[in-house]
Design a protein around this motif. Structure first.
Motif: not given
Length: 87
Positions: A37-50
């Motif tokens: 994987x590209x080492x410099x790419x930003x990763x995200x953890x997403x939380x949505x509460x409906x």
């Protein structure tokens, strides 16, 4: 009189939010550690509460949605032959 209850993120789903976030965090960390994987790419953890209250506003249905945005695989360069050799 305020009848609302104090809630915390730990209360939602009996701790399911924390469990789901931990799962996505592990996916992100594994993606960061993967040399493909590209080492410099930003990763995200997403939380949505409906939250959808009932008409009496005494209860609400809660949907807990988690996801992760991961880095894509690094492209692998390769060659192909388009024409055959002429003998």
């Amino acid at each position: 009189m305020d009848l609302t209850r104090d809630l915390t993120i730990e209360d939602l789903g009996g701790g399911a939010v924390i469990e789901k976030l931990n799962y996505e965090l592990k996916r992100v960390v594994a993606n960061c550690a993967d040399i493909n994987m590209d080492a410099t790419k930003v990763r995200e953890v997403i939380l949505k509460v409906q939250i959808k209250p009932n008409e009496q506003r005494t209860q609400a249905m809660v949907a807990i949605i988690t996801d992760a945005k991961l880095a894509p695989l690094i492209p692998y360069p390769a060659h192909i032959f388009i024409t055959e050799d002429e003998d």
